[in-house]
Design a protein around this motif. Structure first.
Motif: not given
Ligand SMILES: O=P(O)(O)OC[C@H]1O[C@H](OP(=O)(O)OP(=O)(O)O)[C@H](O)[C@@H]1O
Ligand SMILES: O=C(O)c1cc(=O)[nH]c(=O)[nH]1
Ligand SMILES: [Mg+2]
Length: 193
Positions: A53-54, A57, A63, A85
């Motif tokens: 997830a990091a 991002r 978005d 997330l």
């Protein structure tokens, strides 16, 4: 996480299998990453998916409305990555051999990241991209825990891999003799009734 850290999680879970495996694409390999054995452990799954997830991002995709995981392998990491997330999670599953979003309504123009467990040739990811585009979604990227292609797979959209780990895979008619000598097994779900 580094490649060694990711592979150590797979190793600790007994998920790095050796033998003669028929992959989803039909290619044959002496190594199979049995992700289901990692997903037996919620804390290992959490660690991997939090790091994925990091990385998603950090890829600056803007978005994200939904994560979609292709069943079966993408179901658990898709859900867990969505949790980190802070977005909703759906899955596609095969119906008459084709991935479909059978249980969900995808809002038109929804911004989606696909989360796969393993990418080998990118075929399953491309099928998922196509299935989601048919619903009117915008597919921002495919993310995966391990890219076995070593960066060669073409998913048609950007690929965010927690790590890559190049593993040999051969067409069925070009097997090295030591692989041909072993009975072949097919662990995945493609083609099952
Ligand atoms: O990049 P590819 O060449 O498509 O290979 C990777 C795909 O193979 C596996 O799925 P499989 O169809 O074996 O079933 P599973 O998800 O039930 O494990 C894995 O979960 C990926 O979806
Ligand atoms: O290509 C595949 O089907 C595949 C390879 C692998 O190592 N693990 C997996 O679950 N699928
Ligand atoms: Mg799969």
């Amino acid at each position: 996480m580094t490649r060694d850290e990711v592979l150590e999680v797979f190793r600790e879970a007994g998920a790095i299998l050796e033998g003669h495996f028929i992959l989803s694409s039909g290619l044959r390999s002496p190594i199979f990453l049995q992700k289901a054995r990692v997903f037996m452990y919620p804390e290992k799954t959490e660690r991997l998916c939090k790091a994925l997830a990091a990385k998603i991002r950090a890829a600056g995709l803007g978005d994200i409305d939904f994560v979609v995981g292709p069943a079966m392998g993408g179901l658990i990491p898709g859900y867990e990555t969505a949790r980190h997330l802070g977005v909703r999670s759906m899955w596609v599953e095969r119906e008459d051999g084709e991935f479909r979003l059978r249980r969900f309504e995808m809002p038109k123009g929804a911004r989606v990241v696909i989360v796969e467990d393993i990418v080998t040739t990118g075929l399953s990811s491309r099928e998922t991209v196509d299935a989601l585009k048919k619903t009117g979604a915008e597919v921002l990227a495919v993310a995966c825990l391990i890219d076995r292609s070593g960066g060669e797979a073409d998913t048609g959209v950007p690929l965010v891999a927690l790590t890559d780990y190049k593993v040999p895979a051969y067409p069925a008619d070009q097997l090295p003799p030591e692989l041909a000598a072993l009975p072949a097994v097919k662990p995945g779900s493609r083609g099952l009734a």
